[in-house]
Enzyme design. Structure first.
Site, short mmCIF file in Angstrom:
data_model
loop_
_atom_site.label_atom_id
_atom_site.label_comp_id
_atom_site.label_asym_id
_atom_site.label_seq_id
_atom_site.Cartn_x
_atom_site.Cartn_y
_atom_site.Cartn_z
N LYS A 22 18.41 42.05 25.56
CA LYS A 22 18.97 41.25 26.66
C LYS A 22 19.83 42.10 27.58
CE LYS A 22 22.91 38.37 26.25
NZ LYS A 22 23.81 38.80 27.31
N ARG A 92 27.08 35.51 33.99
CA ARG A 92 28.05 36.51 34.40
C ARG A 92 27.33 37.77 34.95
NH1 ARG A 92 33.10 39.02 35.11
NH2 ARG A 92 32.61 41.17 34.71
N CYS A 116 34.94 33.19 31.61
CA CYS A 116 33.92 32.53 30.80
C CYS A 116 34.48 32.32 29.42
CB CYS A 116 32.63 33.33 30.78
SG CYS A 116 32.77 34.78 29.77
N ARG A 121 37.14 38.22 32.07
CA ARG A 121 36.05 39.00 32.66
C ARG A 121 36.21 39.26 34.17
NH1 ARG A 121 30.69 37.59 29.24
NH2 ARG A 121 30.43 39.82 29.36
N PRO A 122 37.24 40.00 34.54
CA PRO A 122 37.47 40.33 35.96
C PRO A 122 36.43 41.34 36.47
CG PRO A 122 39.02 41.51 34.57
CD PRO A 122 38.22 40.64 33.64
N ILE A 123 36.43 41.56 37.81
CA ILE A 123 35.49 42.57 38.37
C ILE A 123 36.24 43.63 39.19
CG2 ILE A 123 33.42 41.11 38.40
CD1 ILE A 123 34.03 40.82 41.49
N ASP A 124 37.55 43.75 38.92
CA ASP A 124 38.33 44.70 39.71
C ASP A 124 37.79 46.14 39.61
OD1 ASP A 124 39.15 44.32 37.03
OD2 ASP A 124 40.97 45.47 37.38
N LEU A 125 37.29 46.52 38.45
CA LEU A 125 36.79 47.90 38.29
C LEU A 125 35.53 48.13 39.14
CD1 LEU A 125 37.13 48.19 34.41
CD2 LEU A 125 38.58 49.30 36.09
N ILE A 336 38.27 43.89 22.94
CA ILE A 336 37.56 43.84 24.23
C ILE A 336 37.71 42.49 24.93
CG2 ILE A 336 35.37 44.33 25.41
CD1 ILE A 336 36.09 46.73 23.75
C1 UD1 Z 1 28.74 43.79 28.69
C2 UD1 Z 1 27.77 42.96 27.88
C3 UD1 Z 1 28.51 42.14 26.83
C4 UD1 Z 1 29.39 43.05 25.98
C5 UD1 Z 1 30.30 43.90 26.87
C6 UD1 Z 1 31.10 44.92 26.08
C7 UD1 Z 1 25.94 42.52 29.38
C8 UD1 Z 1 25.18 41.52 30.18
N1 UD1 Z 1 27.03 42.09 28.75
O1 UD1 Z 1 29.58 42.87 29.40
O2 UD1 Z 1 27.53 41.49 26.00
O3 UD1 Z 1 30.17 42.25 25.12
O4 UD1 Z 1 29.51 44.62 27.83
O5 UD1 Z 1 30.27 45.73 25.34
O6 UD1 Z 1 25.55 43.67 29.27
N2 UD1 Z 1 37.00 44.72 32.56
C9 UD1 Z 1 38.03 44.72 33.49
N3 UD1 Z 1 37.69 44.80 34.83
C10 UD1 Z 1 36.39 44.88 35.23
C11 UD1 Z 1 35.36 44.88 34.26
C12 UD1 Z 1 35.71 44.80 32.94
O7 UD1 Z 1 39.20 44.65 33.17
O8 UD1 Z 1 36.16 44.98 36.45
C13 UD1 Z 1 37.35 44.62 31.13
C14 UD1 Z 1 36.82 43.32 30.50
O9 UD1 Z 1 37.70 42.25 30.67
C15 UD1 Z 1 36.67 43.72 29.06
C16 UD1 Z 1 36.28 45.20 29.13
O10 UD1 Z 1 36.67 45.65 30.42
O11 UD1 Z 1 37.90 43.61 28.40
C17 UD1 Z 1 34.81 45.48 28.91
O12 UD1 Z 1 34.05 44.74 29.84
P1 UD1 Z 1 32.62 45.25 30.34
O13 UD1 Z 1 32.24 46.49 29.61
O14 UD1 Z 1 32.63 45.29 31.82
O15 UD1 Z 1 31.68 44.07 29.84
P2 UD1 Z 1 30.49 43.39 30.62
O16 UD1 Z 1 29.72 44.40 31.40
O17 UD1 Z 1 30.97 42.17 31.31
#
Ligand code: UD1
Length: 432
Positions: A22, A92, A116, A121-125, A336
């Site tokens: 997936k 997401r 969620c 699950r922010p997108i700031d990065l 995480i």
């Molecule tokens: C992906 C996976 C999910 C998995 C996760 C971690 C998919 C569709 N989903 O989710 O199944 O559990 O990786 O292995 O592939 N974060 C920020 N800012 C951001 C982005 C992330 O602070 O802009 C934080 C998140 O809150 C979290 C951590 O970084 O604590 C990891 O998130 P991320 O690796 O981005 O997970 P996803 O890509 O959403």
């Protein structure tokens, strides 16, 4: 709403083939937007998140065809850059179209993904890194005839260029968005502190097969040399490591003996080490991997979830279900996603003894759980409750199965093929 009925107490036994991944196929499907011609994706799982992604692709003007587990995406005539489909709000991972649309159309408008079930699950990065490469963002509020106004992200990639970006955290989604935005173009982009999850390397393998130039540097950085275009290919998805891990843990919990036919070698080493310490006998034979758990699993003294190659957060809840009946006290820390412990409350209804303190949970294993009426709190939490129910005395009724269908093609079919007594008692609609 669908429900599962699970009669526990039967050790899992037999051999199984695992569905395609997936988390790898979602960015790959977004990547089908880029370049020329029709891409054929084989072993594409039939799950809620994929069907929602295909709906988004259709909404953007792609021709999409599914025949069994083979999906063809032809984006030659797709000119859309705005995602209006409700599917984008349900999943997401619709955020991955940000990078793909910037790469293809140099602009993107899509819904702001909300928090969620498993956390904020922010997108700031994603935003910071893309801004560093010249993307300009705006926030748009769009009134809706019924219900809440939609919050949209509007991004302009007119000034998109290569560059060196360093992620504060190795975010999987941010790394994928950067790859998708940078793969076509003139410049060279280096992503430092990029995520190392196998799904990233599978996305790169797919794009490189199409003619992209992406390399993993010895320090883990990704170097992307922009190319003029990408060519159509046929690509076969690897097995889903999280589904594989779920079934290995289910075998451990039920003191079973199973073999995975298409084991994703090298992707689950942290789990295998832990299963071995718990008393599992692991045997690898070519592409197959077997586990035999003749006795009650030993407790897991301490495990903390971490980015790859650490213990995966997606297998944290399924592990908690195993610890619920393990011999001794286990301790699991979630580093995480903050809301992954909602599963503990449901496990307690079955007699599990779990003390949650902040981001850590202590689990005192009991001899046996008992059946209960449960509700899946999220995708992996739902799978964890299935595992617990497989070990419990009596028949558990589990609702909220639409979550499970987002990631597991047919958990009943799979587990029944291993001897479990598990049935769906009402028709469900996938996605949510
Ligand atoms: C992906 C996976 C999910 C998995 C996760 C971690 C998919 C569709 N989903 O989710 O199944 O559990 O990786 O292995 O592939 N974060 C920020 N800012 C951001 C982005 C992330 O602070 O802009 C934080 C998140 O809150 C979290 C951590 O970084 O604590 C990891 O998130 P991320 O690796 O981005 O997970 P996803 O890509 O959403």
């Amino acid at each position: 709403m669908g429900k599962l009925e699970i009669r526990g107490g039967i050790p899992l036994y037999g051999e199984i083939e695992i569905q395609g991944s997936k988390n790898a196929v979602l960015p790959i499907l977004a990547g089908c937007m880029l370049g020329e011609g029709a891409c054929v994706i084989e072993n594409c799982p039939r799950i809620g998140d994929v069907e929602d992604t295909l709906e988004i692709l259709r909404g953007l003007g792609c021709r999409v065809k599914r025949e069994g587990n083979t999906v063809t995406v032809d984006a030659s005539e797709a000119q859309g850059y705005k995602i209006v489909s409700d599917a984008a709000v349900r999943i997401r991972s619709s955020i991955l179209f940000l990078g793909a649309l910037l790469g293809k159309m140099k602009k993107a408008v899509l819904p702001q993904p909300g928090g969620c079930a498993i956390g904020e699950r922010p997108i700031d990065l994603h935003v910071e890194a893309l801004e560093h490469l010249g993307v300009v963002f705006a926030r748009r509020i769009e009134p809706r005839p019924k219900g809440q106004d939609a919050v949209l992200i509007a991004a302009s990639g007119a000034g998109l260029h290569g560059g060196r970006v360093r992620l504060r955290l190795p975010s999987v989604g941010a790394t994928e968005n950067l790859i998708l935005a940078a793969v076509i173009g003139d410049g060279e982009t280096v992503i430092e502190h990029a995520a190392r999850e196998p799904e990233i390397d599978e996305l790169c393998a797919f794009l490189n097969l199409r003619g992209a130039k992406i390399e993993r540097e010895p320090d883990g950085s990704l170097r992307i040399c922009g190319v003029k275009t990408l060519l159509p290919v046929t690509y076969r998805m690897r097995a889903d490591r999280i589904v594989t891990g779920t079934y290995l843990l289910a075998a451990a919990a039920t003191r079973g003996c199973i073999r995975i036919r298409n084991f994703p070698a090298g992707e689950l080493d942290a789990l295998l080490a832990l299963l071995q310490r718990a008393g599992g006998r692991i045997r690898a034979e070519g592409t197959r991997l077997g586990i035999d758990m003749p006795d009650r699993a030993a407790a897991v003294p301490y495990v903390e979830t971490a980015p790859y190659p650490g213990y995966p957060t997606d297998l944290q809840s399924p592990l908690m279900a195993v610890c619920a009946t393990a011999d001794g006290e286990s301790r699991i820390c979630e580093a995480i996603f903050e809301n992954r412990f909602r599963t503990a409350k449901e496990l307690e209804k079955m007699g599990a003894r779990i003390a949650v303190e902040g981001r850590c949970a202590s689990i005192t294993g009991v001899e046996q759980l008992h059946a209960a009426e449960l509700c899946a709190p999220d995708l992996r939490g739902g799978a964890a409750l299935v595992i617990a129910a497989l070990t419990a005395r009596g028949t558990t009724v589990l609702s909220g199965t639409e979550y499970i269908e987002r990631g597991y093609e047919d958990i009943c079919r799979d587990l029944r093929s291993l001897g479990a007594d598990i049935f769906r008692v009402e028709k469900t609609k996938s996605g949510s």
